[in-house]
Design a protein around this motif. Structure first.
Motif, PDB file in Angstrom:
ATOM      1  N   VAL A  98       0.832  -1.207   0.000  1.00 51.59           N
ATOM      2  CA  VAL A  98       0.000   0.000   0.000  1.00 51.59           C
ATOM      3  C   VAL A  98       0.870   1.262   0.000  1.00 51.59           C
ATOM      4  N   GLU A  99       1.946   1.232   0.785  1.00 47.54           N
ATOM      5  CA  GLU A  99       2.814   2.420   0.860  1.00 47.54           C
ATOM      6  C   GLU A  99       3.549   2.678  -0.445  1.00 47.54           C
ATOM      7  N   SER A 100       3.870   1.614  -1.180  1.00 48.48           N
ATOM      8  CA  SER A 100       4.629   1.804  -2.411  1.00 48.48           C
ATOM      9  C   SER A 100       3.716   1.994  -3.627  1.00 48.48           C
ATOM     10  N   LEU A 101       2.409   1.907  -3.422  1.00 48.07           N
ATOM     11  CA  LEU A 101       1.489   2.047  -4.561  1.00 48.07           C
ATOM     12  C   LEU A 101       1.483   3.499  -5.046  1.00 48.07           C
ATOM     13  N   PRO A 102       1.710   3.724  -6.332  1.00 44.84           N
ATOM     14  CA  PRO A 102       1.677   5.105  -6.852  1.00 44.84           C
ATOM     15  C   PRO A 102       0.232   5.571  -7.031  1.00 44.84           C
ATOM     16  N   ILE A 103      -0.363   6.015  -5.945  1.00 42.54           N
ATOM     17  CA  ILE A 103      -1.811   6.310  -5.906  1.00 42.54           C
ATOM     18  C   ILE A 103      -2.207   7.346  -6.957  1.00 42.54           C
ATOM     19  N   PHE A 104      -1.419   8.418  -7.042  1.00 46.39           N
ATOM     20  CA  PHE A 104      -1.798   9.499  -7.945  1.00 46.39           C
ATOM     21  C   PHE A 104      -1.863   9.003  -9.387  1.00 46.39           C
ATOM     22  N   ASP A 105      -0.836   8.230  -9.795  1.00 43.20           N
ATOM     23  CA  ASP A 105      -0.817   7.750 -11.182  1.00 43.20           C
ATOM     24  C   ASP A 105      -1.941   6.752 -11.445  1.00 43.20           C
ATOM     25  N   VAL A 106      -2.267   5.946 -10.435  1.00 44.93           N
ATOM     26  CA  VAL A 106      -3.364   4.979 -10.603  1.00 44.93           C
ATOM     27  C   VAL A 106      -4.691   5.730 -10.766  1.00 44.93           C
ATOM     28  N   VAL A 107      -4.900   6.738  -9.909  1.00 47.05           N
ATOM     29  CA  VAL A 107      -6.136   7.511  -9.986  1.00 47.05           C
ATOM     30  C   VAL A 107      -6.234   8.223 -11.339  1.00 47.05           C
TER      31      VAL A 107
ATOM     32  N   VAL B  40      -2.612   4.839   6.840  1.00 46.07           N
ATOM     33  CA  VAL B  40      -1.339   4.627   6.148  1.00 46.07           C
ATOM     34  C   VAL B  40      -0.483   5.889   6.213  1.00 46.07           C
ATOM     35  N   GLY B  41      -1.117   7.027   6.009  1.00 49.50           N
ATOM     36  CA  GLY B  41      -0.393   8.295   6.063  1.00 49.50           C
ATOM     37  C   GLY B  41       0.212   8.541   7.433  1.00 49.50           C
ATOM     38  N   PHE B  42      -0.537   8.187   8.462  1.00 46.00           N
ATOM     39  CA  PHE B  42      -0.049   8.373   9.830  1.00 46.00           C
ATOM     40  C   PHE B  42       1.196   7.525  10.075  1.00 46.00           C
ATOM     41  N   HIS B  43       1.136   6.248   9.626  1.00 44.89           N
ATOM     42  CA  HIS B  43       2.289   5.365   9.800  1.00 44.89           C
ATOM     43  C   HIS B  43       3.516   5.905   9.076  1.00 44.89           C
ATOM     44  N   ARG B  44       3.300   6.368   7.859  1.00 45.76           N
ATOM     45  CA  ARG B  44       4.426   6.880   7.070  1.00 45.76           C
ATOM     46  C   ARG B  44       4.989   8.152   7.688  1.00 45.76           C
ATOM     47  N   ALA B  45       4.086   9.009   8.128  1.00 45.61           N
ATOM     48  CA  ALA B  45       4.547  10.274   8.720  1.00 45.61           C
ATOM     49  C   ALA B  45       5.300  10.007  10.028  1.00 45.61           C
ATOM     50  N   SER B  46       4.801   9.081  10.827  1.00 44.00           N
ATOM     51  CA  SER B  46       5.472   8.752  12.096  1.00 44.00           C
ATOM     52  C   SER B  46       6.871   8.223  11.829  1.00 44.00           C
ATOM     53  N   PHE B  47       6.960   7.320  10.841  1.00 40.48           N
ATOM     54  CA  PHE B  47       8.271   6.763  10.512  1.00 40.48           C
ATOM     55  C   PHE B  47       9.179   7.848   9.941  1.00 40.48           C
ATOM     56  N   GLY B  48       8.613   8.690   9.102  1.00 38.17           N
ATOM     57  CA  GLY B  48       9.407   9.780   8.520  1.00 38.17           C
ATOM     58  C   GLY B  48       9.955  10.697   9.596  1.00 38.17           C
ATOM     59  N   ARG B  49       9.115  11.001  10.589  1.00 38.97           N
ATOM     60  CA  ARG B  49       9.551  11.860  11.707  1.00 38.97           C
ATOM     61  C   ARG B  49      10.663  11.180  12.485  1.00 38.97           C
ATOM     62  N   ALA B  50      10.488   9.878  12.790  1.00 37.04           N
ATOM     63  CA  ALA B  50      11.502   9.132  13.549  1.00 37.04           C
ATOM     64  C   ALA B  50      12.797   9.029  12.741  1.00 37.04           C
ATOM     65  N   TRP B  51      12.656   8.804  11.421  1.00 41.14           N
ATOM     66  CA  TRP B  51      13.823   8.701  10.547  1.00 41.14           C
ATOM     67  C   TRP B  51      14.607   9.998  10.537  1.00 41.14           C
ATOM     68  N   GLY B  52      13.895  11.123  10.424  1.00 39.90           N
ATOM     69  CA  GLY B  52      14.555  12.424  10.410  1.00 39.90           C
ATOM     70  C   GLY B  52      15.187  12.762  11.756  1.00 39.90           C
ATOM     71  N   ASP B  53      14.447  12.481  12.841  1.00 43.96           N
ATOM     72  CA  ASP B  53      14.947  12.824  14.176  1.00 43.96           C
ATOM     73  C   ASP B  53      16.196  12.028  14.536  1.00 43.96           C
ATOM     74  N   ASN B  54      16.268  10.773  14.064  1.00 42.04           N
ATOM     75  CA  ASN B  54      17.383   9.900  14.424  1.00 42.04           C
ATOM     76  C   ASN B  54      18.424   9.784  13.320  1.00 42.04           C
TER      77      ASN B  54
END
Lengths: 139, 162
Positions: A98-107, B40-54
Motif C-alpha cells: 500500500v505504501e509503495s502504490l503510486p496512488i496518484f498515477d493509478v487515480v 497509512v499516512g499516519f504510519h508513514r509520517a510517524s516513521f518519517g519523523r523518527a527517521w529524520g529525528d534519528n
C-alpha cells in the motif's frame, strides 16, 4: 353599455387565425434545434474522447514507470515467490504494498479510462439520437 | 393488514429507497477509503519523523540535512536497495528513493537468496535486497523477511542471466 357591447362584438370578430403551415414550421424548427444540440454534443464528446485516447500513452507510460520505481512490483513478486513464508507477515507485506502504490498515477489512469468510456457512451447515444431524428417530420 | 403489507412493499420497492441505499453505500466506501488513507499516512509520517529525528544517530553527522523523497515520506514497512554498510545487527541500505535505511536483523529474521535460506553473516556489501518489516521508534526497520535478488543494473547489463 352600448359601447361596451359593440367593443365586445368587434373583438369577437377579430378572431386570430394562424397562418398556413404554422404548426409544421414550429415542428421543423424544434427538430432543427434538437439536431443542432445533438451535433454539438457529438462533436464535444468526440473531442473529449479523442483527447483522452491520446492521453492513454503518456499516462500509462508514467504509471508503469512509477510502478517499477516505487518498488511495488518487487514487493508483489515477493508475495508470489514466497507466498507461504510471508503468510505470517501478511500485515507488513500488505502495508509495504500500500505504501509503495503510486496512488496518484493509478487515480489518473483510471480517470482517463473513465472519461474515455463516458465520452464513447455519449457519442454512441448522440449517433443513435441523430438517426432517430433523421427524416423525421410532422405527421 | 393487507393494506399495510402493500404499503410496505411499495416503500421497499421504490426507486427513491434504492437511491438512498446506493448513496449510503457510497458514503461508507468513501469513509473506509479515507480512514485507510489516514492510517497509512499516519504510519508513514510517524516513521518519517523518527527517521529524520534519528538521522544523525543512525548515519552520523553530514554536511547536508536529510532530504525526504519526492512524495515526502519514506516507506515504513519495507525497503528495496543495495547494501552499503553492514554493522550487524544493523544493515544500511540505499533505497530506491535515494534515502538510507537502517535494517535491524535479529534472530527471527528470515533471509533467502534464490531458493536457499542464508544467515545475516552471508550478506555482503552491494547485495540488492528486498526487506519486509516493521518500523521502530528509532527510524529503523526491524526486518522480518529479507530476500537477496539480482541487482537491476546487473540484469540490464547481462540480460541473458534472467
Amino acid at each position: 353599455m352600448e359601447t361596451k357591447n359593440s367593443l365586445k362584438t368587434a373583438f369577437n370578430k377579430l378572431s386570430y387565425e394562424p397562418k398556413e403551415n404554422l404548426s409544421l414550421d414550429i415542428w421543423t424548427r424544434i427538430l432543427k434545434r434538437k439536431k443542432q444540440a445533438i451535433r454539438f454534443r457529438l462533436y464535444a464528446f468526440s473531442s473529449l474522447g479523442i483527447i483522452s485516447l491520446f492521453s492513454f500513452v503518456p499516462v500509462f507510460k508514467a504509471l508503469f514507470t512509477e510502478f517499477a520505481q516505487s518498488g511495488f512490483s518487487d514487493y508483489l513478486s515477493l508475495a508470489f515467490s514466497n507466498g507461504s513464508s510471508l503468510v505470517v507477515y501478511w500485515k507488513d507485506l500488505a502495508l509495504s504494498l500500500v505504501e509503495s502504490l503510486p496512488i496518484f498515477d493509478v487515480v489518473l489512469s483510471f480517470g482517463i479510462v473513465l472519461i474515455f468510456l463516458i465520452s464513447l457512451r455519449y457519442v454512441l447515444k448522440q449517433i443513435i439520437n441523430n438517426n432517430n431524428y433523421v427524416g423525421q417530420s410532422y405527421a | 393488514m393487507k393494506k399495510i403489507n402493500e404499503k410496505l412493499k411499495k416503500v421497499f420497492e421504490s426507486k427513491f429507497l434504492v437511491k438512498i441505499l446506493y448513496g449510503i453505500g457510497l458514503i461508507v466506501i468513501i469513509l473506509i477509503s479515507f480512514s485507510a488513507g489516514v492510517s497509512v499516512g499516519f504510519h508513514r509520517a510517524s516513521f518519517g519523523r523518527a527517521w529524520g529525528d534519528n538521522y544523525v544517530r543512525n548515519f552520523g553527522i553530514t554536511l547536508e540535512p536529510p532530504i525526504f523523497p519526492k512524495d515526502n515520506f519514506p516507506n515504513a514497512h519495507g525497503a528495496i536497495g543495495k547494501i552499503i554498510k553492514i554493522e550487524l545487527p544493523n544493515v544500511i541500505v540505499a533505497d530506491r528513493d535515494n534515502t538510507e535505511r537502517v535494517i535491524v536483523v535479529n534472530n527471527d529474521t528470515k533471509i533467502e537468496k534464490i531458493r536457499n535460506n542464508i544467515t545475516s553473516g552471508d550478506l555482503k556489501i552491494d547485495d540488492f535486497i528486498v526487506v519486509i518489516g516493521s518500523p521502530n521508534e528509532q527510524g529503523q526497520i526491524e526486518a522480518k523477511f529479507i530476500r537477496v535478488i539480482p541487482s537491476p543494473d546487473s540484469l540490464l547489463n547481462n540480460p541473458q542471466t534472467k
